[in-house]
Design an enzyme around this catalytic site. Structure first.
Site, PDB file in Angstrom:
ATOM      1  N   LYS A  79       0.927  -1.232   0.117  1.00 18.99           N
ATOM      2  CA  LYS A  79      -0.131   0.038  -0.125  1.00 18.99           C
ATOM      3  C   LYS A  79       1.092   1.343  -0.026  1.00 18.99           C
ATOM      4  CE  LYS A  79      -1.529   2.995   2.902  1.00 18.99           C
ATOM      5  NZ  LYS A  79      -1.408   4.033   2.151  1.00 18.99           N
TER       6      LYS A  79
ATOM      7  N   GLY B 156      -4.155   5.140   5.038  1.00 15.09           N
ATOM      8  CA  GLY B 156      -3.639   4.152   6.347  1.00 15.09           C
ATOM      9  C   GLY B 156      -4.673   3.560   7.132  1.00 15.09           C
ATOM     10  N   PRO B 157      -5.696   4.294   7.418  1.00 13.57           N
ATOM     11  CA  PRO B 157      -6.797   3.858   8.348  1.00 13.57           C
ATOM     12  C   PRO B 157      -7.481   2.689   7.868  1.00 13.57           C
ATOM     13  CG  PRO B 157      -6.571   5.961   8.706  1.00 13.57           C
ATOM     14  CD  PRO B 157      -5.637   5.703   7.446  1.00 13.57           C
TER      15      PRO B 157
ATOM     16  N   GLY C 298      -4.095   0.361   4.931  1.00 14.73           N
ATOM     17  CA  GLY C 298      -3.291   0.181   5.669  1.00 14.73           C
ATOM     18  C   GLY C 298      -3.264  -0.734   7.002  1.00 14.73           C
TER      19      GLY C 298
ATOM     20  N   GLU D 105      11.115   1.209   9.287  1.00 14.44           N
ATOM     21  CA  GLU D 105      12.083   2.070   8.852  1.00 14.44           C
ATOM     22  C   GLU D 105      11.429   3.504   9.170  1.00 14.44           C
ATOM     23  OE1 GLU D 105      14.945   0.999   8.377  1.00 14.44           O
ATOM     24  OE2 GLU D 105      14.614  -0.825   7.549  1.00 14.44           O
TER      25      GLU D 105
ATOM     26  N   CYS E 145      14.122  11.199   6.264  1.00 13.64           N
ATOM     27  CA  CYS E 145      14.324  10.457   7.495  1.00 13.64           C
ATOM     28  C   CYS E 145      15.689  10.805   7.986  1.00 13.64           C
ATOM     29  CB  CYS E 145      13.724   9.184   7.557  1.00 13.64           C
ATOM     30  SG  CYS E 145      14.313   8.316   6.121  1.00 13.64           S
TER      31      CYS E 145
ATOM     32  N   GLU F 224      11.019  15.364  14.932  1.00 14.79           N
ATOM     33  CA  GLU F 224      11.260  15.327  13.507  1.00 14.79           C
ATOM     34  C   GLU F 224      10.538  16.306  12.767  1.00 14.79           C
ATOM     35  OE1 GLU F 224      10.005  11.794  10.852  1.00 14.79           O
ATOM     36  OE2 GLU F 224      12.079  11.917  10.406  1.00 14.79           O
TER      37      GLU F 224
HETATM   38  P1  NAI Z   1       2.393   8.349   7.936  1.00 10.33           P
HETATM   39  O1  NAI Z   1       3.241   7.531   8.668  1.00 10.33           O
HETATM   40  O2  NAI Z   1       1.161   8.575   8.491  1.00 10.33           O
HETATM   41  O3  NAI Z   1       2.335   7.677   6.385  1.00 10.33           O
HETATM   42  C1  NAI Z   1       3.232   6.612   5.974  1.00 10.33           C
HETATM   43  C2  NAI Z   1       2.137   5.635   5.417  1.00 10.33           C
HETATM   44  O4  NAI Z   1       1.521   4.928   6.423  1.00 10.33           O
HETATM   45  C3  NAI Z   1       1.356   5.889   4.259  1.00 10.33           C
HETATM   46  O5  NAI Z   1       1.003   5.023   3.377  1.00 10.33           O
HETATM   47  C4  NAI Z   1      -0.225   5.910   5.125  1.00 10.33           C
HETATM   48  O6  NAI Z   1      -1.200   5.924   4.335  1.00 10.33           O
HETATM   49  C5  NAI Z   1       0.389   4.871   6.175  1.00 10.33           C
HETATM   50  N1  NAI Z   1      -0.385   4.875   7.353  1.00 10.33           N
HETATM   51  C6  NAI Z   1      -0.944   5.988   8.057  1.00 10.33           C
HETATM   52  N2  NAI Z   1      -1.508   5.700   9.075  1.00 10.33           N
HETATM   53  C7  NAI Z   1      -1.680   4.232   9.429  1.00 10.33           C
HETATM   54  C8  NAI Z   1      -2.204   3.602   9.903  1.00 10.33           C
HETATM   55  N3  NAI Z   1      -2.960   3.595  11.092  1.00 10.33           N
HETATM   56  N4  NAI Z   1      -2.222   1.972   9.693  1.00 10.33           N
HETATM   57  C9  NAI Z   1      -1.494   1.841   8.528  1.00 10.33           C
HETATM   58  N5  NAI Z   1      -0.934   2.512   7.810  1.00 10.33           N
HETATM   59  C10 NAI Z   1      -0.983   3.847   8.068  1.00 10.33           C
HETATM   60  O7  NAI Z   1       3.066   9.577   7.709  1.00 10.33           O
HETATM   61  P2  NAI Z   1       2.539  11.071   7.366  1.00 10.33           P
HETATM   62  O8  NAI Z   1       1.198  11.384   8.233  1.00 10.33           O
HETATM   63  O9  NAI Z   1       2.339  11.334   5.823  1.00 10.33           O
HETATM   64  O10 NAI Z   1       3.611  12.028   7.697  1.00 10.33           O
HETATM   65  C11 NAI Z   1       3.723  12.620   8.947  1.00 10.33           C
HETATM   66  C12 NAI Z   1       4.956  12.861   9.484  1.00 10.33           C
HETATM   67  O11 NAI Z   1       5.607  11.540   9.510  1.00 10.33           O
HETATM   68  C13 NAI Z   1       6.126  13.653   8.597  1.00 10.33           C
HETATM   69  O12 NAI Z   1       6.108  14.933   8.755  1.00 10.33           O
HETATM   70  C14 NAI Z   1       7.502  13.021   9.099  1.00 10.33           C
HETATM   71  O13 NAI Z   1       7.671  13.536  10.363  1.00 10.33           O
HETATM   72  C15 NAI Z   1       7.082  11.411   9.324  1.00 10.33           C
HETATM   73  N6  NAI Z   1       7.476  10.663   8.016  1.00 10.33           N
HETATM   74  C16 NAI Z   1       8.530   9.934   8.022  1.00 10.33           C
HETATM   75  C17 NAI Z   1       8.739   9.225   6.960  1.00 10.33           C
HETATM   76  C18 NAI Z   1      10.247   8.583   6.912  1.00 10.33           C
HETATM   77  O14 NAI Z   1      10.800   8.547   5.848  1.00 10.33           O
HETATM   78  N7  NAI Z   1      10.794   8.196   7.925  1.00 10.33           N
HETATM   79  C19 NAI Z   1       8.157   9.353   5.848  1.00 10.33           C
HETATM   80  C20 NAI Z   1       6.896  10.045   5.870  1.00 10.33           C
HETATM   81  C21 NAI Z   1       6.361  10.709   7.119  1.00 10.33           C
END
Ligand code: NAI
Ligand code: MG
Length: 472
Positions: A169, A202-203, A206, A244, A278, A378
């Site tokens: 996803k 995600g919700p 995911g 990660e 990241c 972050e």
């Molecule tokens: P997120 O972690 O919510 O999204 C990443 C993935 O997780 C997306 O595919 C999203 O649809 C999915 N996801 C979200 N909630 C989920 C759940 N409850 N169950 C399963 N999958 C779920 O990141 P978001 O909200 O887009 O960004 C917020 C902050 O997160 C950013 O500002 C940054 O600080 C951090 N982030 C870090 C990343 C990294 O590379 N380590 C990448 C993206 C965000």
């Protein structure tokens, strides 16, 4: 305007059961460029069922067959980079230096995994037992928007390398990129069910993947916050999770550093991927005795980092990926001021001359102490903290005093001294003196930056489990 109407299940592009739609926006112009029809729980069921059917055959495939698949994937991605670059620029807004790297890197990920498979000992003898490293089962992956091609390629490479069919996803706001990438991957002619892609939130999608009883392993890249939800949900199904996550990487400028070399590297590490990385070096640690010099150099060098239209080859910092990200960055810049840090450069609002698009001003705070929230959390945008240290001991202490431990940077003239400091840092990767990207180095973090590692044998280990056969 493009409407993404399909997901990819069992080797076919199919219309999802889900009917919700999401607008896709060009972050440099704020214009709607398309929309995507999102999948739901039923789509996850169909995708996992397809992956499960593909498991016996993929799990018993030979090294040579896996290597062939990986090479086909490499070839189809490397063949015509232009369309991928164009879509990534339009939908994500990354500057061209980064899109070019991303596409080339996505192809090389398959190559690096092919090498790893060739070298990996799937069969071993331990004591009198014959060990075989077996895939754990269906692999589910959930990935973010800041490097869509690279994440899909990484998860797929691990799936094929380990013999675990994949349901992925990707980030819902990257649907145009996912579509062009998926059409390309399809051309590699993988057996049906080995790769399945479900767009969705995600919700909904995911969570359905995380909870599905036939998923054995979850590989997630994204926020620490979402990772915690996923990890909790994974407990009941006894799934392994590979995470990660975020970072707050220190960049230690050593006492003996040549600032002409060190500062441009520190800035590029800090503002990598427009700050949405990241691994970004967002805490710059400098000797207190050289603070004036370092600040001055930062102020001068930042002028060389052009912000603006991602299609302009001179541009180093593009827009943030979404309006939500832009707001988040503004909130952190205001917070820094409230916490008592000083703006060396940047601040809230848009850079001069950029009235449209989610562009933030590249910002550096001085007078930052490591206990401020801007130094601990972050931010994920072009915002850096300059922190003073008195001696090497304190530099190491501040670096390691973080909830995160993904990456770290050390910059100094005496390389062996820089190396000694590097060896004291708790981070998944430590980059000494601007060393170039190494696609074979394991990737992942300590502490809140995650669990497990990707790339090469380290990546395969996470997807596999040993079976021992004992004979009399
Ligand atoms: P997120 O972690 O919510 O999204 C990443 C993935 O997780 C997306 O595919 C999203 O649809 C999915 N996801 C979200 N909630 C989920 C759940 N409850 N169950 C399963 N999958 C779920 O990141 P978001 O909200 O887009 O960004 C917020 C902050 O997160 C950013 O500002 C940054 O600080 C951090 N982030 C870090 C990343 C990294 O590379 N380590 C990448 C993206 C965000
Ligand atoms: Mg989120």
């Amino acid at each position: 305007m493009r409407s993404i109407e399909h997901i990819y299940i069992n080797g076919e592009f199919v219309v999802p059961c889900g009917e919700d739609r999401l607008d896709l926006i060009n972050p440099a112009t704020e214009e709607k460029i398309g929309d995507v029809r999102l999948g739901n729980e039923d789509d996850v069921k169909a995708a996992v069922a397809a992956a499960k059917r593909a498991l016996p055959s993929l799990a018993s495939s030979t090294k040579a067959e896996r290597i062939d698949m990986l090479h086909s994937l490499r070839d189809t991605i490397a063949a015509k980079p232009d369309e991928l670059v164009r879509t990534m620029t339009e939908e994500y807004g990354a500057p061209s230096y980064f899109t070019a790297f991303s596409v080339q890197n996505a192809a090389s990920i398959f190559d690096v995994m092919a090498e790893a498979v060739a070298a990996y000992e799937f069969d071993r003898l331990v004591g009198k037992s014959a060990i075989r490293m077996l895939p754990r089962g269906v692999l589910a992956a959930i990935t973010p928007w800041n490097s869509n091609f690279g994440f899909i390629a990484t998860k797929l490479a691990h799936a094929i390398g380990s013999g675990s069919p994949l349901v992925i996803k990707p980030a819902e706001q990257s649907a145009l990129q996912t579509e062009v990438f998926a059409r390309r991957l399809h051309q590699a002619g993988l057996p049906s069910g080995v790769l399945n892609i479900v767009n969705g939130t995600g919700p909904i999608v995911g969570a359905a993947l995380t909870n599905h009883p036939d998923v054995a392993t979850i590989s997630f890249t994204g926020s620490t916050q979402a990772a915690k939800i996923i990890q909790r949900a994974a407990i009941d199904g006894m799934k392994r999770v590979i995470l990660e996550l975020g970072g707050k990487a220190p960049t230690i400028i050593m006492q003996d550093a040549d600032l002409d070399q060190a500062i441009p590297i520190a800035l590029m590490s800090g503002f990598a991927n427009s700050g949405q990385a990241c691994v970004a070096g967002t805490r710059i640690l400098a000797p207190r005795s050289r603070m004036t010099e370092v600040s001055e150099k930062l102020r001068v060098e930042i002028e060389n980092l052009k912000v603006g239209d991602p299609q302009d080859p001179q541009v180093r910092i593009g827009p943030l990926a979404s309006h939500a990200q832009w707001e988040r960055i503004q909130t952190y810049i205001r917070l820094g001021v409230e916490e008592g840090a000083t703006l060396l450069t940047g601040g809230t609002g848009r850079p001069t001359g950029l009235e449209k698009g989610w562009f933030a001003r590249p910002t550096i705070f001085t007078g930052v102490t490591n206990n401020m929230r801007i130094a601990r959390e972050e931010i994920f945008g072009p915002v850096l903290c300059l922190i003073a240290y008195d001696d090497e001991e304190e530099a190491v202490e501040i670096s390691n005093d973080s909830e995160y431990g993904l990456q770290a940077y050390v910059l100094g003239s005496d390389q062996s001294r820089a190396l000694r400091v590097a060896e004291r840092l708790l981070a998944g990767r430590v980059i000494v003196n601007g060393a170039p990207h190494d696609p074979r180095a394991p990737f992942g973090g300590f502490k809140q930056s995650g669990i497990g590692r990707e790339i090469g044998a380290y990546g395969l280990d996470g997807m596999l489990e040993p079976r021992a056969i004992l004979t009399p």
